[in-house]
Scaffold this motif. Structure first.
Motif, short mmCIF file in Angstrom:
data_model
loop_
_atom_site.label_atom_id
_atom_site.label_comp_id
_atom_site.label_asym_id
_atom_site.label_seq_id
_atom_site.Cartn_x
_atom_site.Cartn_y
_atom_site.Cartn_z
N ASP A 94 0.78 -1.15 0.04
CA ASP A 94 0.15 -0.87 0.10
C ASP A 94 0.96 1.31 0.24
O ASP A 94 1.77 0.96 -0.27
CB ASP A 94 -1.30 -0.15 1.30
CG ASP A 94 0.28 -0.47 2.63
OD1 ASP A 94 0.83 0.20 2.90
OD2 ASP A 94 -1.15 -0.31 3.77
N ASP A 95 0.65 2.75 -0.09
CA ASP A 95 1.10 3.82 0.31
C ASP A 95 2.08 3.85 0.83
O ASP A 95 3.08 3.86 1.25
CB ASP A 95 0.15 5.08 0.49
CG ASP A 95 -0.88 5.18 -1.12
OD1 ASP A 95 -0.48 4.35 -1.74
OD2 ASP A 95 -2.10 5.69 -0.33
N ASP A 96 2.23 3.32 2.56
CA ASP A 96 3.17 3.03 3.36
C ASP A 96 3.96 1.98 3.83
O ASP A 96 4.60 1.80 4.19
CB ASP A 96 2.32 3.29 4.51
CG ASP A 96 1.33 4.65 4.87
OD1 ASP A 96 1.43 5.11 4.68
OD2 ASP A 96 -0.09 4.31 5.54
N ARG A 97 3.86 0.67 2.24
CA ARG A 97 4.92 0.13 2.28
C ARG A 97 4.40 -1.02 3.09
O ARG A 97 5.25 -1.56 2.56
CB ARG A 97 6.15 0.96 2.16
CG ARG A 97 6.64 2.17 1.64
CD ARG A 97 6.97 2.05 -0.34
NE ARG A 97 8.08 0.99 -1.04
CZ ARG A 97 8.02 0.14 -1.86
NH1 ARG A 97 6.56 0.92 -1.95
NH2 ARG A 97 8.72 -0.85 -1.30
#
Length: 118
Positions: A94-97
């Motif tokens: 996701d965007d936060d890895r």
């Protein structure tokens, strides 16, 4: 409908889903479940002992990727059959890895699917 496996109580942990998918016998079972099958039929298809098949089906059921259904025709005893409970699995960052596991489920899996196959 897509589910993100995180801290939800009713969704299996993403590690559990990923763990099941890394198991050869579990993947073999998923591959043969084009239609609901009994445990002996699954064991025959994947050429594994019944004990192994039961263990792997327990793991798959706990992960939410396979479910047990029970049906019977008049005059016959009930039989459990197993069916896959997903159409698609996606593993991504996701965007936060953080690793995200999405499982798409279909409403097509019902007992009516296999009434004629008992």
């Amino acid at each position: 409908m897509s589910l993100e496996f995180s801290s939800s109580d009713d969704a299996p942990a993403r590690e559990h889903v990923i763990g099941v998918l890394t198991d050869d016998a579990c993947r073999e079972i998923i591959a043969v479940l084009e239609e609901p099958l009994t445990v002996p039929a699954i064991a025959d298809e994947i050429e594994r002992p019944l004990s192994t098949t039961y263990r792997k089906l327990d793991r798959l059921t706990e992960s939410g990727l396979v479910r047990e259904t029970v049906g019977a025709r008049p005059g016959r005893e009930q039989k459990s059959r197993y069916v896959t409970d997903f159409d698609r699995i996606a593993i991504a960052l996701d965007d936060d890895r953080d690793v995200r596991v999405d499982v798409e489920r279909s409403n097509d899996h019902s007992i009516a699917l296999w009434k004629g196959n008992i």
